[in-house]
Design an enzyme around this catalytic site. Structure first.
Site, short mmCIF file in Angstrom:
data_model
loop_
_atom_site.label_atom_id
_atom_site.label_comp_id
_atom_site.label_asym_id
_atom_site.label_seq_id
_atom_site.Cartn_x
_atom_site.Cartn_y
_atom_site.Cartn_z
N ASP A 155 0.81 -1.21 0.00
CA ASP A 155 0.00 0.00 0.00
C ASP A 155 0.85 1.27 0.00
O ASP A 155 2.08 1.21 0.05
CB ASP A 155 -0.93 0.00 1.22
N TYR A 192 7.43 -10.14 6.14
CA TYR A 192 7.42 -8.69 6.29
C TYR A 192 8.18 -8.30 7.55
O TYR A 192 8.22 -9.05 8.54
CB TYR A 192 5.99 -8.15 6.41
#
Length: 368
Positions: free
Chosen positions: A72, A139
């Site tokens: 994002d 991540y």
């Protein structure tokens, strides 16, 4: 004098091959990875501009393109991977001679912004997908220690390991057809980024590292938002377990996500892949990152020295507010425990809403 007319590139005369491309990008000033109609400030916009300008592909639509995941706005990646059909200068029977192939990374890096770099490529079979053949994604979320209880945060994050329904720890993307919120987290931990530090301070950098085959929309930022509350001792570590129990907590309490800038798609795992690295191009990429590190570290040290002067003047002994800015939204003076807050609309009601509009087409999400 008439302008020179450039003949269009004749792709019908070219050979193709299916490859993986590994990219890193610093996404802080971009509107996300995925191309958008109303913005050119996306990673994909620049990537396909470079691919088409260099005649590596004719168009996105004809390139058999897949991406590992969508990041994002503001989110970075050290290991974003895409798969696509790309022009080859070798005939199919000669394509095993990789040293003779086009220097894909060098070609693209000449056209990409300096904060988007292609660092390796890999030959793959024609049915291989960067999205569906990814074994797992890792991540990292970097953050300052501040006044946080790191041990409590690590205890809390261990509750997400395993397969759970994460509807209360993500942003439900029902409008885009996502109705299954079960995901299996392989590993998760909170640790100090630099274990060699003898004396801990609020400026020490820590990290959340979390690994899963797939993630939901804003899953990590929602999780980190809760972990910051645990670190501030506003919630007990067991709050994670309570939110994952959808029988006793069927609706998500209202809470704020963590800031997007510290999040990084750190690693994407693929079996039987041999990455081709151009050593000269790798050195150029290292120089680029070293330049970024130098300038940003100088800015950071300058600010830290200014802070040290001010902290010496301040009467208060508790000045560790470094992590406060990472929890988005207004902070109430009187803290309201998560389990006593107003709740969001239930998943069932969201599904009914979009079914009535006939806009619900069930898909599976693997994005953050």
């Amino acid at each position: 004098m008439s302008e020179k007319v450039h003949k269009p590139f004749d792709f019908s005369r070219c050979h193709k091959r299916h490859i993986l491309l590994k990219l890193y990008y610093l996404g802080w000033n971009y509107d996300g990875f995925t191309v958008q109609e109303d913005s050119n400030a996306t990673i994909e916009h620049h990537l396909f501009a470079a691919l088409t300008k260099s005649c590596c592909i004719e168009s996105r639509e004809t390139s058999n393109y897949h991406r590992c995941g969508r990041t994002d706005k503001g989110v970075s990646s050290f290991c974003q991977v895409i798969s696509l059909d790309i022009r080859s200068k070798l005939e199919p029977e000669q394509q095993s001679n990789l040293s003779k192939e086009l220097p894909y990374c060098k070609i693209l890096n000449k056209l990409l912004p300096t904060n988007i770099r292609c660092i390796a490529w890999c030959p793959i079979s024609s049915d291989f997908s960067a999205r569906f053949d990814c074994k797992y994604r890792k991540y990292k979320y970097f953050f300052p220690r501040g006044n946080l209880d790191i041990d409590a945060m690590d205890k809390a994050v261990k509750y997400v390991i395993g397969e759970f329904d994460f509807r209360n720890i993500c942003k439900m993307d029902v409008a885009n057809g996502v109705t299954n919120f079960k995901r299996k987290v392989i590993d998760a931990k909170i640790s100090m980024n630099n274990q060699a530090v003898d004396k801990s301070t609020g400026y020490d950098i820590c990290e959340l590292e979390i690994t899963s085959q797939a993630f939901l929309w804003h899953q990590i930022r929602c999780l980190m938002g809760i972990l910051l509350l645990v670190g501030k001792k506003r919630e007990e570590p067991e709050i994670i377990s309570k939110l994952l129990d959808i029988e006793t907590c069927p609706q998500k309490p209202q809470y704020n996500m963590a800031h997007e800038v510290p999040l990084n798609l750190w690693y994407s795992d693929y079996k039987d892949t041999e990455w081709i690295i151009d050593e000269n191009e790798l050195i150029n990429t290292i120089k680029t990152l070293q330049r970024d590190w130098t300038l940003n570290t100088i800015k950071s040290i300058m600010i830290k020295n200014m802070l040290a002067e001010l902290e010496n003047i301040a009467n208060s002994t508790n000045n560790d507010f470094q992590s406060d800015c990472l929890l988005l939204g207004a902070q109430s003076k009187v803290y309201q425990p998560l389990m006593k807050r107003e709740v969001c609309e239930s998943l069932e009601n969201k599904i009914k809403h979009y079914e009535k509009k006939r806009k619900l087409e069930v898909v599976h999400s693997d994005v953050v």
